[in-house]
Each structure stands twice: as structure tokens, then as C-alpha cells.
Design a protein around this motif. Structure first.
Motif, short mmCIF file in Angstrom:
data_model
loop_
_atom_site.label_atom_id
_atom_site.label_comp_id
_atom_site.label_asym_id
_atom_site.label_seq_id
_atom_site.Cartn_x
_atom_site.Cartn_y
_atom_site.Cartn_z
N VAL A 1 0.84 -1.19 0.00
CA VAL A 1 0.00 0.00 0.00
C VAL A 1 0.88 1.26 0.00
N ILE A 2 0.53 2.20 -0.84
CA ILE A 2 1.13 3.53 -0.81
C ILE A 2 -0.01 4.54 -0.76
N LYS B 1 -0.27 20.47 2.88
CA LYS B 1 1.08 21.03 2.85
C LYS B 1 2.12 20.01 3.27
N ASP B 2 1.87 19.26 4.32
CA ASP B 2 2.84 18.28 4.83
C ASP B 2 2.34 16.88 4.49
N VAL B 3 2.95 16.25 3.50
CA VAL B 3 2.50 14.92 3.09
C VAL B 3 3.31 13.81 3.75
N GLY B 4 4.29 14.15 4.57
CA GLY B 4 5.07 13.13 5.25
C GLY B 4 6.21 12.63 4.37
N ASP C 1 6.48 7.06 5.68
CA ASP C 1 5.19 7.26 6.34
C ASP C 1 4.04 6.81 5.45
N ASN C 2 4.25 6.85 4.15
CA ASN C 2 3.17 6.64 3.20
C ASN C 2 3.15 5.26 2.57
N GLY D 1 9.79 1.79 3.49
CA GLY D 1 8.45 1.75 4.07
C GLY D 1 8.40 0.88 5.29
N LYS D 2 7.20 0.69 5.76
CA LYS D 2 6.95 -0.08 6.97
C LYS D 2 6.47 -1.49 6.57
N VAL D 3 6.90 -2.48 7.32
CA VAL D 3 6.44 -3.86 7.11
C VAL D 3 5.71 -4.32 8.36
#
Length: 181
Positions: A50-51, A58-61, A65-66, A81-83
Motif C-alpha cells: 500500500v502507498i 502542505k505536509d505529506v510526510g 510514512d506513506n 516503508g513499513k512492514v
């Protein structure tokens, strides 16, 4: 009340649209044998990538984070990314459902997502009994259920081809593969 449009004053700080939240996904399944195509009634989902994007904020990270990958069984971390890994497919699919509901996307997109990924996910959730937890209700409009429909295509070359799609009220399902065809 009657209001003349000329008397309405524009407030510059409010001349923006609400952010558009997009969730892009791709699933991986594992067929039971090398020669078969995965079927939701017997083949598990082993990964959901997932993305997410928030257009208009303004702040998309950061990229990490995405992006998240939901994995069946222990998996190494990735730098981009995160797993999150799970020992049980039902728990993985439920965590994905919770993630979608928390992010609350306006658009769900993927490559062949309308004809494979989303139907496979919903069918697998149904097969595993996750419908009792509301997993098939990924809608923004709580009074309208997810709608499933079957489309049958007949041709002399391919014979009869049956496909199933889902309509998720309040969310746009945009299949990049269908747009590119």
C-alpha cells in the motif's frame, strides 16, 4: 432567505479544496500448485502493498510514512516503508481493513485492481468469515453497502469469461490497467 451573489465575499484562506486521499494497492497470492491461477476460495493472500497520498495538504510526510506492506509470516524490513507481518491471514486482512478505514481514502487505485485485487481481497475476506467484522463495508457511506456484480463476456476466441467487480460507495475505484487499455 434570498441572497444576491454580488454580496458574497470570497475568503481567500478558504479557497482550497479538501485534500484528496489516495490509496494505491497491489496484492500477491500464492497458488497451491505451480500450474494453477490463484482462487480466493483456496489460495491465501501473502502480501498487500500500500502507498498513500494526500493531494492538497502542505505536509505529506515522508515516503516511509506513506508506504506499508502487510505480509503473511515474518518478513524482513524494507528501507522505503513499513512492514507489518502476521502469523495468520485473517489477522493480516483485518489489519489491512482497519488501515483503509483509518486512512479513509477518496480514491483506491491499483493495476488491475478492479478485476483482480479488490475482488480477490473481498472474496478472501468473505471466505475467511471476516464479513462478520464489517470488513466488506469499506464504504464512506455507512448506509450503503459494497455492491458486487458479475460481468460475463462471450467471444469465439476466448469463450465465456466471467469477472466480478465491487463498487465501494463514497470511494472511487480507479484501475490503472483499465485506463491504459
Amino acid at each position: 432567505y434570498v441572497v444576491d451573489y454580488r454580496s458574497i465575499k470570497i475568503q481567500p484562506e478558504r479557497v482550497t479544496n479538501a485534500p484528496i486521499r489516495t490509496l494505491s494497492l497491489d496484492i500477491e497470492c500464492m497458488a497451491m500448485t505451480q500450474d494453477e491461477f490463484p482462487e480466493a476460495s483456496k489460495c491465501p493472500v501473502i502480501q498487500i502493498g500500500v502507498i498513500t497520498s494526500k493531494f492538497g495538504e502542505k505536509d505529506v510526510g515522508t515516503d516511509t510514512d506513506n508506504s506499508i506492506v502487510f505480509c503473511l509470516h515474518e518478513t524482513d524490513d524494507i528501507p522505503t516503508g513499513k512492514v507489518e507481518w502476521f502469523v495468520d491471514e485473517s489477522k493480516m486482512l483485518y489489519a489491512f481493513y482497519q488501515y483503509v478505514m483509518k486512512f479513509d481514502p477518496d480514491i483506491i487505485t491499483g493495476y488491475n485492481s478492479d478485476w483482480f485485487d479488490l475482488p480477490y481481497l473481498f472474496d478472501r475476506m468473505l471466505y475467511l468469515g471476516l464479513d462478520k467484522y464489517g470488513c466488506l463495508q469499506m464504504t464512506k457511506l455507512k448506509t450503503r453497502p459494497v455492491i458486487r456484480w458479475t460481468q460475463v463476456f462471450n467471444s469465439n476466441q476466448m469463450g465465456q469469461v466471467k469477472s466480478e467487480r465491487y463498487n465501494i460507495p463514497g470511494r472511487i475505484c480507479m484501475d490503472v490497467y483499465q485506463l491504459m487499455k
